[in-house]
Every structure is written in C-alpha cells, then in structure tokens.
Design a protein around this motif. Sequence first.
Motif, mmCIF file in Angstrom:
data_model
loop_
_atom_site.group_PDB
_atom_site.id
_atom_site.type_symbol
_atom_site.label_atom_id
_atom_site.label_comp_id
_atom_site.label_asym_id
_atom_site.label_seq_id
_atom_site.Cartn_x
_atom_site.Cartn_y
_atom_site.Cartn_z
ATOM 1 N N VAL A 18 144.983 72.249 102.457
ATOM 2 C CA VAL A 18 145.438 70.958 102.631
ATOM 3 C C VAL A 18 145.744 70.470 100.890
ATOM 4 C CG1 VAL A 18 144.759 68.497 102.701
ATOM 5 C CG2 VAL A 18 143.799 70.170 104.268
ATOM 6 N N THR A 19 147.173 70.089 101.124
ATOM 7 C CA THR A 19 147.728 69.544 99.813
ATOM 8 C C THR A 19 148.281 68.191 99.635
ATOM 9 O OG1 THR A 19 150.228 70.290 100.407
ATOM 10 C CG2 THR A 19 148.594 71.945 99.186
ATOM 11 N N GLY A 20 148.641 67.650 98.606
ATOM 12 C CA GLY A 20 149.098 66.573 98.780
ATOM 13 C C GLY A 20 148.136 65.124 98.338
ATOM 14 N N CYS A 21 148.687 64.042 98.699
ATOM 15 C CA CYS A 21 148.108 62.804 98.095
ATOM 16 C C CYS A 21 146.673 62.423 98.639
ATOM 17 C CB CYS A 21 148.733 61.334 98.494
ATOM 18 S SG CYS A 21 150.161 61.424 97.268
ATOM 19 N N THR A 22 146.237 62.969 100.079
ATOM 20 C CA THR A 22 145.179 62.762 100.797
ATOM 21 C C THR A 22 144.178 63.897 100.048
ATOM 22 O OG1 THR A 22 146.137 62.070 102.764
ATOM 23 C CG2 THR A 22 143.862 62.781 103.084
ATOM 24 N N ALA A 23 144.491 65.099 99.778
ATOM 25 C CA ALA A 23 143.823 65.817 99.210
ATOM 26 C C ALA A 23 143.356 65.690 97.811
ATOM 27 C CB ALA A 23 144.815 67.372 98.777
ATOM 28 N N SER A 24 144.351 64.891 97.075
ATOM 29 C CA SER A 24 143.586 64.486 95.798
ATOM 30 C C SER A 24 142.615 63.243 95.850
ATOM 31 C CB SER A 24 145.022 63.545 95.176
ATOM 32 O OG SER A 24 146.127 64.462 94.851
ATOM 33 N N HIS A 25 142.735 62.437 97.136
ATOM 34 C CA HIS A 25 141.709 61.345 96.885
ATOM 35 C C HIS A 25 140.492 61.857 97.882
ATOM 36 C CE1 HIS A 25 142.949 59.208 100.871
ATOM 37 N NE2 HIS A 25 141.707 59.028 100.843
ATOM 38 N N LEU A 26 140.524 62.727 98.478
ATOM 39 C CA LEU A 26 139.575 63.017 99.551
ATOM 40 C C LEU A 26 138.567 64.359 99.147
ATOM 41 C CD1 LEU A 26 140.599 62.586 103.324
ATOM 42 C CD2 LEU A 26 138.898 61.105 101.871
ATOM 43 N N GLY A 27 139.583 65.029 98.211
ATOM 44 C CA GLY A 27 138.852 66.264 97.800
ATOM 45 C C GLY A 27 137.993 67.130 98.631
ATOM 46 N N ARG A 28 136.865 67.552 97.980
ATOM 47 C CA ARG A 28 135.801 68.387 98.666
ATOM 48 C C ARG A 28 135.345 67.808 100.012
ATOM 49 N NH1 ARG A 28 133.945 72.964 97.001
ATOM 50 N NH2 ARG A 28 134.889 72.507 94.940
ATOM 51 N N ASP A 29 135.621 66.403 100.027
ATOM 52 C CA ASP A 29 135.068 65.766 101.573
ATOM 53 C C ASP A 29 136.010 66.484 102.682
ATOM 54 O OD1 ASP A 29 133.128 64.279 100.296
ATOM 55 O OD2 ASP A 29 134.338 62.506 100.158
ATOM 56 N N ILE A 30 137.228 66.959 102.422
ATOM 57 C CA ILE A 30 137.917 67.563 103.415
ATOM 58 C C ILE A 30 137.167 68.763 103.957
ATOM 59 C CG2 ILE A 30 140.195 68.615 103.859
ATOM 60 C CD1 ILE A 30 141.749 66.862 101.994
ATOM 61 N N VAL B 20 139.001 73.755 95.237
ATOM 62 C CA VAL B 20 139.418 72.368 94.997
ATOM 63 C C VAL B 20 140.143 72.135 93.770
ATOM 64 C CG1 VAL B 20 138.769 69.826 95.424
ATOM 65 C CG2 VAL B 20 137.626 71.655 97.003
ATOM 66 N N GLU B 21 141.436 71.951 93.681
ATOM 67 C CA GLU B 21 141.852 71.239 92.330
ATOM 68 C C GLU B 21 142.527 70.168 92.455
ATOM 69 O OE1 GLU B 21 142.051 72.995 89.517
ATOM 70 O OE2 GLU B 21 141.111 74.875 89.950
ATOM 71 N N ILE B 22 142.042 69.024 92.003
ATOM 72 C CA ILE B 22 142.601 67.713 92.154
ATOM 73 C C ILE B 22 142.532 66.758 90.957
ATOM 74 C CG2 ILE B 22 141.961 67.600 94.793
ATOM 75 C CD1 ILE B 22 139.437 66.153 93.674
ATOM 76 N N ASP B 23 142.771 67.431 90.068
ATOM 77 C CA ASP B 23 142.929 66.908 88.524
ATOM 78 C C ASP B 23 144.043 65.904 88.478
ATOM 79 O OD1 ASP B 23 142.582 65.996 86.107
ATOM 80 O OD2 ASP B 23 142.913 67.748 85.009
ATOM 81 N N ILE B 24 144.021 64.557 88.513
ATOM 82 C CA ILE B 24 145.294 63.842 88.617
ATOM 83 C C ILE B 24 145.745 63.540 87.120
ATOM 84 C CG2 ILE B 24 144.805 62.422 90.624
ATOM 85 C CD1 ILE B 24 143.839 60.247 88.894
ATOM 86 N N ASP B 25 144.922 63.987 85.969
ATOM 87 C CA ASP B 25 145.605 64.115 84.656
ATOM 88 C C ASP B 25 146.195 65.391 84.150
ATOM 89 O OD1 ASP B 25 144.590 61.551 84.238
ATOM 90 O OD2 ASP B 25 142.442 62.326 83.964
#
Length: 432
Positions: A77-89, A118-123
């Motif tokens: 799973v990639t993209g914006c939902t991946a960024s904000h749900l992260g490991r919950d997915i 899980v790689e979701i670093d928005i910085d």
Amino acid sequence: MKTVFIETLGCAMNERDTEHMIAELSEKENYVQTDDSDNADLIIINTCSVRERPVHKLFSELGGFNKRKKPGAKIGVTGCTASHLGRDIIKRAPYVDFVLGARNVSKITEVIHKPKSVEIDIDYDESQFAFKEFRGSSYKAYVNISIGCDKACTFCIVPKTRGDEISIPVDLILNECKRASEAGAKEIFLLGQNVNNYGRRFSGDHEKVSFAQLLNRISKIDTVKRIRFTSPHPFHMDDEFMQEFASNPKVCKSMHMPLQSGSSEILKMMKRGYNKEWFLERAQKLRNMVPDVSISTDIIVAFPGESDTHFEETIDVLKQVRFEQVFSFKYSPRPLTEAALMTNEVDPEIASERLAYLQGFQNSITDELADTRLGKVYEVYFEEQRDGGFVSGRSDNNIVIKVLGDASLLGTFAKVKVTKVGRMSQVGEIIV
C-alpha cells in the motif's frame, strides 16, 4: 521477468508517483507492468486520502486482491492513506507486505525486500532524487515541480501526508522536460499542490525562480509545444503569474482555480487565505486578459457551519464566473484536520440537496457553453484512442474533442471543426 500491477487512486500527482515506482522497479528489480492482478508477482494500491470513500475502498480492494493473488505474490500500500494510517494498515490487513508513504516513493525497491516494512516519513526529502524514466503516455509528460504543501486548509489532510512544501530545483525540471519532449511528449503537464507557489523553498542552495519564470524557461525548449499545470492556488495568482499565463503562447489557456466556497465567511473558516471578492476579481481579470480562457474549479458543499446564505454565495460565484467545469463534493471530515473537530455539521439530507442543486445548476452552464462551440475551429493535440474508431485530444483551452481516425493521429496537431457538442466532449472533423 517479474510482473507488477498497480492500481492508482486519486490525483495526477499519484499518477506520477505510480510512474516513478514502475520506473524504479523496472530498472532496479527487473519488473514489468501488467494489467493482470491475479497473476502479478507484486500488487500495489497507490492510495488517496483526500475524501473518505477511497479510504473505505482500500480495505475491500485489499481483501479482494488477497483472495485472488497467486501464491507468493506480495501486496503493498502506497500513497497518502499509507502516510496517515501507516502500520494500522498491516494490523487491519496482516497479509499486506509493506506500507510506503507518499513522501517516500524513492524507497520502493527497498521496502519490497523488507517484510512488513513501513516507511512513512513526511519529512523525507525526495526533491533531488533522480528517478528512472517511465511514462504511461508517449504524448503527454507529467513533471513534478514541488513536493508537499505549506497551506493549512482546515479540511485538508494533504500537508499531514505529503509534508512541507519543497520546490524541485529548476535545472532538474528543465532537464526532465527536455528529455520527455525529445522522446515525443509535446505537452508538458506540471504538477504540485500549489504550483504557483513554486520557488518559495528549496532544499539547499539553488537558484531562486518564480513559477512565472519557470513557465517562461520551459517554453524556450523547442521540442515543448504545450505547457499545462495543476493546481494553482487563488491566493498566489499575482499579476506576474497572470501576465506570463496570458502572453506565453505555449502555456495552454485553461486555468484550474479551486474555489472551495463562495462565502468569504466559510473561506475564512477553511483558512484559504482569500475571500470571495479576491477570487472574483482574479477570475474577471483572467477573462479580460484571455477571452477564450477555460476556468475550472473545486467546490466543497456543506462545510461545517454552512448556512443557506453561505451556499447561495457559492451559487452566485458560479453565476458570475461561469466555469467550464466544476468538481463538486459534499464535505468529508478527514482525520488530522481542524475541521474534523468542528461540531456544527450540516444535516446530511440538506448537504445532498445542496450538492444536487449545485451540480444541476452547473450542468446548465456547461451545456450553454458547449452550444457556443458548434461550428468553431480548434487546434487539437491528439493523445488517446477511443471506442468506435475515434481518436480524442484537447484544444489549447482544454476542450475535449474526438474525431474519426486511427493511431496515426496520436501525438499530432490538427485543426478541427466541431460538428456535435456534448457536456463532456465534442465531436469534430479535421479540416484539411
């Protein structure tokens, strides 16, 4: 050869992210793109989180892919939902092999080898990453000019999923435009959350260039014939930008101006940075400078606190501007946003009634504008084959026109006379 299937949801920036992932996987991991998800070695859903429905769709899609996938196939799973749900997915769908945020696309060839990564670093800064080359179309090239968003719109989750805005260095953009156009893409489509805020912040010491200056430089590339972009922010529609838009013959004369609401009070609650009067003044100036300009917009109906009077203000803007196209939606509360905490929600039935009225009102405007095109001649750039032996393209001001023809028309320009009008597209014939 290994195969990868990618389902892309959401905006043009997601489409470009998908192209980047395919390029990296192809070059570094020997993957080939496929449309057959059941037999793919790697299945990816590139997600959108701007509205609630695509998020709900994600988990039903994941379940379906998991049931149908071949043994050993991986799901990501990639993209914006991946960024904000992260490991919950992964907690909700344990069969998911990796989660990759919208700001971490360049890590795709790493995460496929790390179980439950899980790689979701928005910085994370990808503004200078040299992605490999791949494009879904040979005739149009998407080119990112910035990543992230610095706005604080109270309804929008994007800054929380794509991070702070960083402009991509101008030399990298120019080189990419040159390569793409020399490979056959005569139309360049520039992408950014707020394209006309380009140049505000770079990562490191780079030449400071405004968006208007960027448009001018791209237009000097001989092999580039047309330039489009999305989305400009009304707040940043200064005179320099509008003058370059109006006077540069390679810049297509279509403008997407996201209004969101016609009420100054609601716009203030949304933290949009402009009011109704500013928007109307910019739109009118644009029409005065470019009489045949096509203006489209986004509108959110039933934002918390929206009254009948507020809604009527939005309809008033539609009356005055007469948009060629409106993308309209009922307000959808998104996590991590200020508006999600507002308690003055609009009754769902009223919200549905307002949306239906607005869409009907806009349809009447769209139909009236379409009727005026009958018999007119436009220069069309053909880019897509359609059913029934048609080939379609767009005019300079973004009117979709299709003609009878074959693949030999793709990637070419022709003068086309409109012979039949419609709400979504027109039918024409090529003038020899």
